[in-house]
Design a protein around this motif. Structure first.
Motif, PDB file in Angstrom:
ATOM      1  N   GLY A  92     -26.796 -33.971  41.128  1.00 21.13           N
ATOM      2  CA  GLY A  92     -26.000 -33.641  42.971  1.00 21.13           C
ATOM      3  C   GLY A  92     -24.264 -33.544  42.542  1.00 21.13           C
ATOM      4  N   PRO A  93     -23.686 -33.363  42.601  1.00 23.98           N
ATOM      5  CA  PRO A  93     -21.799 -33.260  42.857  1.00 23.98           C
ATOM      6  C   PRO A  93     -21.811 -34.377  41.830  1.00 23.98           C
ATOM      7  CG  PRO A  93     -22.030 -32.835  45.048  1.00 23.98           C
ATOM      8  CD  PRO A  93     -23.873 -33.792  44.777  1.00 23.98           C
ATOM      9  N   ILE A  94     -20.590 -33.568  41.199  1.00 19.82           N
ATOM     10  CA  ILE A  94     -20.260 -35.360  40.172  1.00 19.82           C
ATOM     11  C   ILE A  94     -18.804 -34.764  40.255  1.00 19.82           C
ATOM     12  CG2 ILE A  94     -19.053 -35.119  37.866  1.00 19.82           C
ATOM     13  CD1 ILE A  94     -21.853 -33.675  36.825  1.00 19.82           C
ATOM     14  N   VAL A  95     -18.006 -36.069  40.510  1.00 19.89           N
ATOM     15  CA  VAL A  95     -16.618 -36.112  40.719  1.00 19.89           C
ATOM     16  C   VAL A  95     -15.916 -36.336  39.727  1.00 19.89           C
ATOM     17  CG1 VAL A  95     -14.771 -37.820  42.511  1.00 19.89           C
ATOM     18  CG2 VAL A  95     -17.994 -37.264  43.129  1.00 19.89           C
ATOM     19  N   SER A  96     -14.606 -36.402  39.859  1.00 18.77           N
ATOM     20  CA  SER A  96     -13.626 -36.696  38.637  1.00 18.77           C
ATOM     21  C   SER A  96     -12.570 -37.305  39.154  1.00 18.77           C
ATOM     22  CB  SER A  96     -13.388 -34.524  37.555  1.00 18.77           C
ATOM     23  OG  SER A  96     -12.399 -35.249  37.073  1.00 18.77           O
ATOM     24  N   TYR A  97     -12.453 -38.322  38.684  1.00 13.52           N
ATOM     25  CA  TYR A  97     -10.977 -39.194  39.135  1.00 13.52           C
ATOM     26  C   TYR A  97      -9.890 -39.374  37.775  1.00 13.52           C
ATOM     27  CZ  TYR A  97     -13.566 -40.831  42.619  1.00 13.52           C
ATOM     28  OH  TYR A  97     -14.792 -41.261  43.323  1.00 13.52           O
ATOM     29  N   ASN A  98      -8.861 -37.995  38.036  1.00 12.54           N
ATOM     30  CA  ASN A  98      -7.524 -38.289  37.385  1.00 12.54           C
ATOM     31  C   ASN A  98      -6.391 -39.267  37.656  1.00 12.54           C
ATOM     32  OD1 ASN A  98      -4.972 -37.999  36.576  1.00 12.54           O
ATOM     33  ND2 ASN A  98      -5.485 -35.624  36.426  1.00 12.54           N
ATOM     34  N   GLY A  99      -6.294 -40.805  36.708  1.00 13.70           N
ATOM     35  CA  GLY A  99      -5.886 -41.661  36.757  1.00 13.70           C
ATOM     36  C   GLY A  99      -4.997 -41.168  35.240  1.00 13.70           C
ATOM     37  N   THR A 429      -4.820 -36.353  26.093  1.00 11.18           N
ATOM     38  CA  THR A 429      -5.937 -36.433  24.950  1.00 11.18           C
ATOM     39  C   THR A 429      -7.106 -36.772  25.260  1.00 11.18           C
ATOM     40  OG1 THR A 429      -4.894 -38.427  24.442  1.00 11.18           O
ATOM     41  CG2 THR A 429      -3.986 -36.240  23.117  1.00 11.18           C
ATOM     42  N   ILE A 430      -7.055 -37.403  26.168  1.00  9.90           N
ATOM     43  CA  ILE A 430      -8.159 -38.485  26.990  1.00  9.90           C
ATOM     44  C   ILE A 430      -9.830 -37.929  27.906  1.00  9.90           C
ATOM     45  CG2 ILE A 430      -7.510 -40.722  26.242  1.00  9.90           C
ATOM     46  CD1 ILE A 430      -8.033 -40.931  29.450  1.00  9.90           C
ATOM     47  N   ILE A 431     -10.572 -37.467  27.512  1.00 15.64           N
ATOM     48  CA  ILE A 431     -11.605 -36.728  27.973  1.00 15.64           C
ATOM     49  C   ILE A 431     -13.392 -37.387  28.370  1.00 15.64           C
ATOM     50  CG2 ILE A 431     -10.600 -34.716  27.839  1.00 15.64           C
ATOM     51  CD1 ILE A 431     -12.618 -34.344  25.227  1.00 15.64           C
ATOM     52  N   PRO A 432     -13.664 -38.029  29.525  1.00 17.22           N
ATOM     53  CA  PRO A 432     -14.738 -38.882  29.680  1.00 17.22           C
ATOM     54  C   PRO A 432     -16.111 -37.295  29.662  1.00 17.22           C
ATOM     55  CG  PRO A 432     -13.716 -38.702  31.220  1.00 17.22           C
ATOM     56  CD  PRO A 432     -13.173 -38.358  30.580  1.00 17.22           C
ATOM     57  N   SER A 433     -16.910 -37.447  28.929  1.00 13.69           N
ATOM     58  CA  SER A 433     -17.464 -36.368  29.159  1.00 13.69           C
ATOM     59  C   SER A 433     -19.552 -36.568  29.825  1.00 13.69           C
ATOM     60  CB  SER A 433     -17.885 -35.178  28.143  1.00 13.69           C
ATOM     61  OG  SER A 433     -18.662 -34.011  28.500  1.00 13.69           O
ATOM     62  N   LEU A 434     -20.235 -35.515  30.538  1.00 15.23           N
ATOM     63  CA  LEU A 434     -21.054 -35.161  31.078  1.00 15.23           C
ATOM     64  C   LEU A 434     -22.041 -34.530  30.806  1.00 15.23           C
ATOM     65  CD1 LEU A 434     -22.812 -37.169  32.558  1.00 15.23           C
ATOM     66  CD2 LEU A 434     -22.056 -36.502  35.077  1.00 15.23           C
ATOM     67  N   ALA A 435     -23.190 -34.457  30.441  1.00 10.83           N
ATOM     68  CA  ALA A 435     -23.933 -33.045  30.453  1.00 10.83           C
ATOM     69  C   ALA A 435     -25.368 -33.661  31.126  1.00 10.83           C
ATOM     70  CB  ALA A 435     -24.841 -32.911  28.810  1.00 10.83           C
ATOM     71  N   THR A 436     -25.861 -32.119  32.033  1.00 13.71           N
ATOM     72  CA  THR A 436     -26.553 -32.627  33.072  1.00 13.71           C
ATOM     73  C   THR A 436     -27.268 -30.643  32.827  1.00 13.71           C
ATOM     74  OG1 THR A 436     -25.984 -30.495  34.558  1.00 13.71           O
ATOM     75  CG2 THR A 436     -25.333 -33.449  34.653  1.00 13.71           C
ATOM     76  N   GLU A 437     -29.212 -31.119  32.831  1.00 10.26           N
ATOM     77  CA  GLU A 437     -29.651 -29.743  33.409  1.00 10.26           C
ATOM     78  C   GLU A 437     -30.407 -29.744  33.876  1.00 10.26           C
ATOM     79  OE1 GLU A 437     -33.066 -29.157  29.655  1.00 10.26           O
ATOM     80  OE2 GLU A 437     -32.950 -31.255  30.093  1.00 10.26           O
ATOM     81  N   ASN A 438     -30.240 -28.561  35.212  1.00 11.55           N
ATOM     82  CA  ASN A 438     -30.737 -28.677  36.630  1.00 11.55           C
ATOM     83  C   ASN A 438     -30.307 -29.770  36.879  1.00 11.55           C
ATOM     84  OD1 ASN A 438     -32.765 -26.032  35.140  1.00 11.55           O
ATOM     85  ND2 ASN A 438     -34.171 -27.967  34.781  1.00 11.55           N
ATOM     86  N   GLY A 439     -29.222 -29.350  37.406  1.00  9.52           N
ATOM     87  CA  GLY A 439     -28.230 -30.417  37.778  1.00  9.52           C
ATOM     88  C   GLY A 439     -28.314 -32.115  37.978  1.00  9.52           C
ATOM     89  N   ARG A 440     -29.442 -32.807  36.566  1.00  5.26           N
ATOM     90  CA  ARG A 440     -29.639 -33.503  36.897  1.00  5.26           C
ATOM     91  C   ARG A 440     -29.096 -34.481  35.066  1.00  5.26           C
ATOM     92  NH1 ARG A 440     -35.850 -36.127  37.150  1.00  5.26           N
ATOM     93  NH2 ARG A 440     -35.141 -36.902  39.786  1.00  5.26           N
ATOM     94  N   ALA A 441     -27.955 -35.581  35.575  1.00  2.00           N
ATOM     95  CA  ALA A 441     -27.446 -36.425  34.844  1.00  2.00           C
ATOM     96  C   ALA A 441     -28.513 -36.099  33.295  1.00  2.00           C
ATOM     97  CB  ALA A 441     -27.023 -36.958  34.554  1.00  2.00           C
ATOM     98  N   LYS A 442     -27.969 -36.270  32.170  1.00  2.00           N
ATOM     99  CA  LYS A 442     -29.212 -36.260  30.765  1.00  2.00           C
ATOM    100  C   LYS A 442     -28.187 -36.727  29.881  1.00  2.00           C
ATOM    101  CE  LYS A 442     -32.475 -34.644  29.319  1.00  2.00           C
ATOM    102  NZ  LYS A 442     -32.844 -32.651  27.897  1.00  2.00           N
ATOM    103  N   LEU A 443     -27.088 -36.430  29.768  1.00  2.00           N
ATOM    104  CA  LEU A 443     -25.837 -37.375  28.716  1.00  2.00           C
ATOM    105  C   LEU A 443     -24.738 -37.730  29.135  1.00  2.00           C
ATOM    106  CD1 LEU A 443     -25.480 -38.127  26.215  1.00  2.00           C
ATOM    107  CD2 LEU A 443     -25.181 -35.718  25.257  1.00  2.00           C
ATOM    108  N   SER A 444     -24.560 -39.089  29.528  1.00  2.00           N
ATOM    109  CA  SER A 444     -22.939 -39.318  29.468  1.00  2.00           C
ATOM    110  C   SER A 444     -22.116 -39.695  28.394  1.00  2.00           C
ATOM    111  CB  SER A 444     -23.124 -40.644  30.525  1.00  2.00           C
ATOM    112  OG  SER A 444     -21.755 -41.568  30.780  1.00  2.00           O
TER     113      SER A 444
END
Length: 545
Positions: A92-99, A429-444
């Motif tokens: 489902g939806p992913i939330v991004s936090y900008n701290g 410069t700092i970047i967290p990443s997340l990859a999903t497949e068909n809406g599901r998390a696959k790789l954090s």
């Protein structure tokens, strides 16, 4: 792959899912319930203990981050910033936090021009933006945590009060930062025990920082952004000529946003939006989508050349177009279009370099990255930083807070999208990443290391999706960064690849420090298992249960 990083030789037949145990290296870590990966074993353990106590991925990430803010002081701290991606239950939806923090309200570009400051010095008070991490931690916990800062800061408080043992990579960085710390404001007092850089095995105590953490544990963000701690930070900065006020600290807020993405090899890859620089990584993927990397070996001239050219295009885009969207218009849709990638990408040649304008980013800092997947499959991709190693080399006089120098990433160039302005956030410069497949998390996953981060994430992701490497092999594989006109290659890159890159026009240089670090967790929904990996370039590890 290369023996230097513990992988099988390039022409050796690889048994599926099995590394060659005759070579030095790490196995992937596997578990069913939860998995964490950080840059320090104690932080990984703190995250696991938090999960076992009933905490969520958010709780575990922040417990680890707070501990790292004490025990990995060259990379992170409560005087820094953070970004995070969070996907509840892994779908489902992913939330991004900008701290990330903002420049003081008095920081007009004209003021710097009038005072003859054409670039913000790395160790000046003007490099210190308002630290955003503490408020971001509280915001993430409000939305996704079961515990509060009062509980999650306890491992960090204990480490600062009772002392922690310096790990090898941290000692390496401490030695490299010695001259900087000698010249800093209050840094010799707090960070040079006995007047020398800490060495592996030293026990470091920071009672003033422990007291500051106790106040935050008791009062929440108000214990940092208001009252005695804020007063001391402002007094320290203004005493050095800074423009900061108590109102700047009290007015800080965290931004919750929708992440941005592109599709690569059947996976949606997600990044925090600007002023984060994750869009750089996505443009690189779009450029590489114009080619079939699977035709080449992972350690080949062609692969490294294409990666370098994609990076040069993406970094040029970032320099020309990206800034704080609260102050400048950033056309994310156009930049992430395939047409935009093809504008330069279609011109890439395999036998020479593109003729592109030179790009010289203002800074190349350090950081820590944390990834956690809990038993409910909540996914947290989390990054925290004080910018350059040991930040601004300014420690708040009474509180022990080492302040970041993220503001050195601003330009002092009126009209530039990343020009300093009142209340503006610098291009990060700092970047967290997340990859999903068909809406599901696959790789954090995430890769640390200043300007290398977008390239590092692309390198690790394509190692897995294009070349079939496992989580640990993908992290281990030798790296390169085309930076300021020079291709900086790690020692593990084979000599024939180095010479092949030279032959097509790349200027090559070696490194005294490896490119960053990295962590990742892979989710196998069919088997119900988690796979973790952590970078041997750092001290950390992946742990699961």
């Amino acid at each position: 792959m290369n023996k230097a990083v513990g992988c099988a030789p390039p022409n050796e037949e690889r048994v599926s899912g099995m590394r060659n145990f005759q070579f030095a290296g790490r196995s992937t870590v596997h578990a069913r319930n939860a998995m964490v990966a950080t840059s320090h074993p104690q932080a990984s353990l703190a995250a696991i203990e938090t999960l076992r106590a009933g905490g969520t991925a958010a709780d575990a990430a922040i417990a680890a981050s707070a501990l790292l803010a004490v025990i990995e002081p060259q990379s992170t701290g409560i005087g820094g910033d953070c970004f995070a991606l969070y996907q509840p239950k892994g779908e489902g939806p992913i939330v991004s936090y900008n701290g990330s923090g903002r420049a003081p309200k008095a920081a007009h570009a004209e003021w710097f021009v009038e005072h003859g400051i054409n670039a913000i010095p790395l160790t000046s008070p003007h490099s210190v933006t308002i630290p955003g991490a503490i408020d971001a931690w509280a915001t993430i916990l409000r939305d996704h945590g079961r515990f509060g800062l009062d509980q999650l800061l306890q491992p960090a408080i204990k480490a600062a009060e009772d002392g922690y043992v310096v790990a090898p990579r941290i000692a390496f960085d401490w030695k490299n930062g010695f001259e900087k710390l000698k010249k800093g404001a209050n840094t010799a007092r707090y960070l040079l025990p006995h007047g020398e850089a800490a060495v592996t095995g030293d026990v470091i105590r920071q009672p003033e920082l422990a007291q500051t953490l106790r106040l935050i544990a008791k009062l929440g963000p108000d214990g940092f952004y208001k009252g005695a701690v804020a007063e001391d930070m402002v007094a320290t900065l203004r005493g050095l000529g800074g423009l900061h006020t108590l109102e700047d600290f009290a007015g800080h807020t965290t931004e919750t946003t929708t992440p941005i993405s592109t599709n690569y090899s059947g996976h949606d890859v997600w990044q925090c939006p600007p002023n984060g620089p994750g869009i750089t990584m996505l443009v690189m993927l779009n450029v590489l989508s114009l080619f079939d990397l699977t035709k080449y070996a992972p350690l080949s001239v062609e692969r490294f050349h294409l990666e370098a050219e994609a990076a040069r295009i993406a970094y040029l885009m970032r320099e020309q177009h990206i800034g704080d969207p609260g102050h400048v218009d950033v056309d994310v849709i156009r930049i992430l279009s395939r047409e935009f990638a093809a504008e330069y990408g279609s011109q890439i040649k395999m036998d020479r370099l593109l003729d592109l304008p030179s790009v010289s980013p203002p800074m190349n800092p350090s950081t820590v990255y944390i990834t956690v997947v809990d038993q409910d499959r909540n996914v947290c991709s989390f990054i925290n930083s004080i910018a350059h190693s040991f930040g601004s080399a300014i420690v708040s006089e009474k509180t022990g807070v080492l302040l970041q120098n993220r503001g050195a990433g601003f330009r002092v160039q009126p009209g530039h999208p990343n020009c300093i302005a009142p209340g503006k956030r610098p291009l990060h410069t700092i970047i967290p990443s997340l990859a999903t497949e068909n809406g599901r998390a696959k790789l954090s996953f995430g890769v640390m290391g200043g300007q290398y981060q977008p390239v590092g994430q692309v390198h690790v992701l394509t190692n897995m999706l294009d070349f079939g490497l496992d989580m640990q092999e993908a992290i281990d594989l030798p790296r390169g960064l085309h930076y300021e006109g020079v291709y900086q290659l790690e020692d593990g890159v084979p000599a024939e690849v180095v010479e092949g890159l030279r032959a097509i026009g790349h200027e090559i240089a070696g490194l005294s420090v490896p490119h960053g670090g990295g962590q990742g967790v892979w989710i196998d929904w069919d088997k119900g298992t988690l796979t973790g990996g952590s970078d041997p370039r750092k001290d950390g590890c992946a742990l699961g249960y």
